[in-house]
Enzyme design. Structure first.
Site, PDB file in Angstrom:
ATOM      1  N   ARG A 139     -22.941  49.881 110.655  1.00 15.62           N
ATOM      2  CA  ARG A 139     -21.681  49.232 111.038  1.00 15.62           C
ATOM      3  C   ARG A 139     -21.608  49.062 112.557  1.00 15.62           C
ATOM      4  O   ARG A 139     -21.053  48.089 113.055  1.00 15.62           O
ATOM      5  CB  ARG A 139     -20.470  49.987 110.500  1.00 15.62           C
ATOM      6  CG  ARG A 139     -19.178  49.172 110.558  1.00 15.62           C
ATOM      7  CD  ARG A 139     -17.998  49.878 109.931  1.00 15.62           C
ATOM      8  NE  ARG A 139     -17.890  49.678 108.509  1.00 15.62           N
ATOM      9  CZ  ARG A 139     -17.270  48.644 107.923  1.00 15.62           C
ATOM     10  NH1 ARG A 139     -16.699  47.706 108.658  1.00 15.62           N
ATOM     11  NH2 ARG A 139     -17.209  48.545 106.612  1.00 15.62           N
ATOM     12  N   GLN A 144     -12.257  63.231 100.404  1.00 13.36           N
ATOM     13  CA  GLN A 144     -12.060  61.788 100.258  1.00 13.36           C
ATOM     14  C   GLN A 144     -12.965  61.235  99.157  1.00 13.36           C
ATOM     15  O   GLN A 144     -12.854  60.068  98.794  1.00 13.36           O
ATOM     16  CB  GLN A 144     -12.398  61.069 101.578  1.00 13.36           C
ATOM     17  CG  GLN A 144     -11.431  61.341 102.706  1.00 13.36           C
ATOM     18  CD  GLN A 144     -11.880  60.723 104.022  1.00 13.36           C
ATOM     19  OE1 GLN A 144     -12.072  61.446 104.990  1.00 13.36           O
ATOM     20  NE2 GLN A 144     -12.063  59.415 104.095  1.00 13.36           N
ATOM     21  N   THR A 146     -20.393  48.603 103.476  1.00 15.21           N
ATOM     22  CA  THR A 146     -21.600  47.791 103.650  1.00 15.21           C
ATOM     23  C   THR A 146     -22.625  48.104 102.554  1.00 15.21           C
ATOM     24  O   THR A 146     -23.524  47.318 102.310  1.00 15.21           O
ATOM     25  CB  THR A 146     -22.218  48.010 105.044  1.00 15.21           C
ATOM     26  OG1 THR A 146     -22.397  49.412 105.246  1.00 15.21           O
ATOM     27  CG2 THR A 146     -21.287  47.472 106.114  1.00 15.21           C
ATOM     28  N   GLU A 169      -8.368  51.297 109.355  1.00 14.13           N
ATOM     29  CA  GLU A 169      -9.221  51.553 110.510  1.00 14.13           C
ATOM     30  C   GLU A 169      -9.059  50.585 111.685  1.00 14.13           C
ATOM     31  O   GLU A 169      -9.147  51.007 112.837  1.00 14.13           O
ATOM     32  CB  GLU A 169     -10.700  51.556 110.085  1.00 14.13           C
ATOM     33  CG  GLU A 169     -11.082  52.709 109.193  1.00 14.13           C
ATOM     34  CD  GLU A 169     -12.441  52.469 108.561  1.00 14.13           C
ATOM     35  OE1 GLU A 169     -12.518  51.621 107.648  1.00 14.13           O
ATOM     36  OE2 GLU A 169     -13.414  53.092 108.984  1.00 14.13           O
ATOM     37  N   ALA A 200     -13.544  53.147 104.352  1.00 17.49           N
ATOM     38  CA  ALA A 200     -13.803  51.745 104.698  1.00 17.49           C
ATOM     39  C   ALA A 200     -12.517  50.908 104.662  1.00 17.49           C
ATOM     40  O   ALA A 200     -12.583  49.689 104.534  1.00 17.49           O
ATOM     41  CB  ALA A 200     -14.872  51.141 103.781  1.00 17.49           C
ATOM     42  N   GLU A 217     -15.080  62.487 104.097  1.00 21.80           N
ATOM     43  CA  GLU A 217     -15.788  61.548 103.219  1.00 21.80           C
ATOM     44  C   GLU A 217     -17.060  62.212 102.698  1.00 21.80           C
ATOM     45  O   GLU A 217     -17.389  62.118 101.527  1.00 21.80           O
ATOM     46  CB  GLU A 217     -16.129  60.245 103.958  1.00 21.80           C
ATOM     47  CG  GLU A 217     -16.937  59.279 103.083  1.00 21.80           C
ATOM     48  CD  GLU A 217     -17.165  57.900 103.687  1.00 21.80           C
ATOM     49  OE1 GLU A 217     -16.493  57.537 104.663  1.00 21.80           O
ATOM     50  OE2 GLU A 217     -18.027  57.173 103.160  1.00 21.80           O
TER      51      GLU A 217
END
Ligand code: MTE
Ligand code: HPA
Ligand code: MOS
Length: 762
Positions: free
Chosen positions: A304, A191, A434, A706, A503, A226
């Site tokens: 998060r 990713q 974030t 998500e 995200a 990721e």
């Protein structure tokens, strides 16, 4: 338009890393992983592997030409164990051979002697022993301490929240091909192509411009690729580089399950205080994150968790404590929701407990405390619209909540053995990385002289449909048919410094960049058309592949205008760059405006529990979801249903099991159960909010990847409502998932006690 890969997928013709015809002389690699979870390596014997026919090399930590350690946040992880091992399955050596089978035989011939050290698998124990990746963080709004004594209802308790295996269809894999002048080209199922490129360069001691990473598509990532596709790409690259031979590394399902990290399990403590009406006055929660051996993405995941700890609720006094705890498990990592689900879960547990004390259904407390426009989250961002409420109200009305509740009460009073339950789950999920700097996207659009178009962006296609979305965006902005447009692979030589596809922001970031690129080309083409038609450029539009002047069809069509633009030496390619404005977050202060916007929705789930067997049926899942103006309806629907299914799996069937000495017991699809078509509800209804254009998203759309995951949480509470209709739930710790075994033990608490006694007696 539909998903641009759908036909290839259905016909089995879509290509993944190892489907492409191998280059001549390609080698195959396999990984020798640690048999124990913690210890000092005394002796490592790889000589026997080299005797296996076809094995050409075995590489270990000392063979790494560049930096041996890497990591996204801190560089604490060695590519191969360096004197010590920290989890079962941690890579110790790489065996390279002329075939996959021989490489695996080589692995079987490796042996290691390890002086074992104590193993920690529980985050509370790790915290008590000072084993943390980072100091405990605290987020506060108001002050909870003086509030508790003013509350009419107080509930508190602890939670054991399980992790989750990503279970992407395509296990981790990479193919590395050495090229001229010490360059290397890597095909990876990642990713994060740029992070992969950077880490390969670091490991090999090369400049980044000698490493090219190319990604056509992934057979699923779900966050698992990721940060943890990198290892395998680095290993394949190391072998290719040192042997000067193309090398491929494909993990078996078993290796992928035991060697890679998962959704973070958490242990949590909560305390909730309410007034007589059920209004929440104060909430305190502590998150002990089971981070695993290395930092990986644990820090931003935990962040998060903190930001979403109050989910969709307006709570005046909040204290959130969070610490990433080091355990002897594979480093846990990104997984759909990225810590958000773990943040939202304990508050729902607390609301359930409070509702029982007060004697109203949980949804009344949820509704009473739902955040409205103007609410300020504990991290400083303000809720700027009332769409969250709209989804709640529409769900209640459309799906006849009160009637369903009455129906269930009647059913339960008339039935002894079968009991029904329902639960609602509102979701308010912040869209943006974030880490603010990651919020950038790039796109490269090419129009060829035959009028066909190619688009390449930083977005990785992992099934979620980003390629299709990019095509749909070009199609809309340029005014041409999607049949003319192809989406190219994601390649670090076309696009530099690509943010992870994560995200839920991939289509937003790269889609907006694509709009910018298309508009730039279009501006040049319109100039050419305006000269031809002796008018102003802004009087020209292109619709359905035809050029219009002041709304009237002209003789010029797309193909002709493309050629004319080319001969007029007007550029038919452009690079677009996009960074969302007005976002910032200070991670030290825990304060700012981290999110570009929020995606909202409300889900209603109904279940029936068989109170003899502990089995259950999920009867229906009904969702009202705020999608903005969707790009491709079938793709968006797929994302909502897929996320929901994965979320239901997390809280019901999917149970990770580790032994006390850190061995993954649920290490195959025979011992790890995920939802299938039969398990999922027959009745899935998804209603998209209407008239809900999102100014921040491309073509008015909203991120969708998500947020639907968290709708699944409703299944957990619906099952518990049904159990409560049979017998009261009493527990010292609330455990998730609610597997059929757990359900049975909750239905028969006396049996559960003797079962516990039996298991300790052995
Ligand atoms: N859908 C499919 N089919 N496969 C995936 O791997 N990953 C999910 C979600 N939906 C995933 C998926 C995760 S974790 C994220 S962050 C988003 O897709 C990423 O893609 P997006 O940013 O385009 O939504
Ligand atoms: N979400 C997903 N992936 C990420 C994030 C995030 O907020 N930050 C870094 N990687
Ligand atoms: Mo998704 S967990 O942000 O890859």
């Amino acid at each position: 338009m539909r998903h641009c890969d759908s036909e290839l997928h259905v016909m089995g013709r879509s290509e993944y890393v190892d489907d492409v015809t191998p280059p001549a002389g390609m080698q195959h690699a396999a990984v020798f992983g640690s048999p124990v979870a913690h210890g000092n390596i005394k002796t490592l014997d790889t000589a026997a592997a080299l005797l296996i026919e076809g094995v050409s090399a075995v590489f270990t930590f000392s063979d790494i030409p560049g930096e041996g350690y890497f990591g996204a946040i801190v560089q604490d992880e060695p590519l191969f164990a360096d004197e010590k091992v920290f989890f079962q399955g941690q890579a110790i050596a790489l065996v390279v051979a002329n075939s996959y089978e021989n490489a695996r035989k080589g692995v079987a011939a490796c042996s290691v002697e390890i002086e074992e050290l104590p193993v920690i698998t529980c985050p509370r124990e790790a915290f008590a022993k000072g084993e943390t990746h980072q100091e405990l963080r605290v987020f506060e709004k108001g002050n909870v301490d003086p509030i508790w004594e003013t509350c009419d209802t107080l509930v508190e308790g602890s939670i054991d929240l399980a992790g989750q295996e990503h279970l992407y269809l395509e296990t981790n894999r990479a193919r590395a091909v050495p090229c001229e002048d010490g360059q290397i080209k890597v095909y990876s199922s990642t990713q994060s192509p740029s992070a992969t490129q950077k880490t390969i360069a670091r490991i090999l001691g090369l400049p980044m411009n000698k490493v090219e990473v190319d990604v056509k598509r992934l057979g699923g990532g779900f966050g698992g690729k990721e940060d943890q596709a990198t290892h395998w790409a680095c290993m394949a690259s190391l072998a290719a580089y040192l042997l000067h031979k193309p090398t491929q590394l494909v993990l078996s399902r078993g290796d992928d399950m035991r060697m890679t990290g998962k959704r973070h399990p958490y242990k949590q403590d909560y305390k909730l205080g309410l007034d007589t009406d059920g209004r929440i006055l104060a909430y305190e929660v502590s998150h002990y994150q089971n981070s695993g051996a290395f930092m990986d993405l644990s820090n931003p995941v935990l962040e998060r968790t903190c930001l979403h700890s109050t989910n969709a609720y307006d709570i005046p006094n909040v204290r959130i404590r969070a610490v990433p705890c080091r355990t002897n498990l594979p480093s846990n990592t990104a997984f759909r929701g990225f810590g958000g689900p773990q943040g939202m879960f304990p508050l729902e547990v607390a609301i359930e407990k409070a509702s029982q004390k007060i004697g109203v259904p949980p949804y009344r407390i949820q509704e009473l405390n739902l955040a409205r426009r103007g609410y300020v989250f504990p991290y400083g961002q303000e809720l700027e619209d009332d769409r969250l409420h709209r989804t709640w109200e529409e769900a209640k009305d459309t799906f006849d909540l009160e009637q369903r509740q009455e129906h269930i009460e009647t059913f339960n009073s008339e039935n002894k053995i079968f009991k029904k339950g329902l639960a609602l789950m509102p979701v308010c999920f912040g869209i943006s990385f974030t880490k603010t700097f990651l919020n950038q996207g790039s796109s490269l659009v090419h129009i060829y002289t035959d009028g066909t178009i190619s688009v390449a962006t930083g977005g990785i296609e992992m099934g979620q449909g980003v390629s299709s979305n990019m095509i749909a965006i070009c199609c809309k902005v340029l005014g041409v048919s999607h049949r003319r447009i192809r989406c190219n692979s994601t390649n670090t030589s076309r696009i530099a410094n690509i943010s992870p596809s994560a995200a839920s922001a991939t289509s937003d970031l790269n889609g907006n960049a694509t709009i910018i690129a298309c508009q730039e080309i279009l501006a040049g083409m319109k100039r050419v058309a305006s000269e031809e038609m002796k008018c102003e450029a802004d009087e020209i539009t292109i619709v359905d592949e035809r050029v219009y002047l002041r709304g009237d069809s002209s003789v010029l069509d797309w193909d002709t205008l493309v050629l004319k633009s080319y001969f007029a030496r007007v550029p038919l390619m452009a690079h677009g760059f996009y960074a969302p404005p007005n976002i910032r977050f200070d991670p030290v202060a825990g304060w700012g405006r981290p999110f570009h916007y929020y995606t909202y929705g409300t889900c209603l789930i109904e279940v029936t529990v068989d109170c003899i067997r502990g089995t259950y049926t999920i009867n229906s899942s009904k969702v009202v979801h705020d999608l903005g103006r969707g790009i491709i309806p079938s793709v968006d629907l797929g994302q909502v249903e897929g996320g929901l299914a994965q979320g239901i799996g997390w809280v019901t069937l999917e149970e990770l099991a580790f032994s006390d000495d850190g061995k993954l017991l649920s290490n195959a699809l025979s011992s790890y159960k995920c939802p299938d078509g039969d398990f999922l509800p027959d009745d899935i209804q998804v209603k998209f909010l209407e008239n809900a254009d999102n100014p921040g998203g491309p073509l008015g759309s909203k991120a969708v990847g998500e947020p639907p995951f968290m709708y699944g949480i409703a299944a957990y509470f619906a099952i518990r409502r049904a159990i409560e209709a049979f017998t009261p739930i009493s527990e010292s710790e609330t455990r998730c998932p609610m597997t059929p075994e757990q359900t049975l033990l909750k239905l028969y608490p006396q049996a559960a006690d003797s079962f516990a006694a039996f298991s300790t007696d052995k």
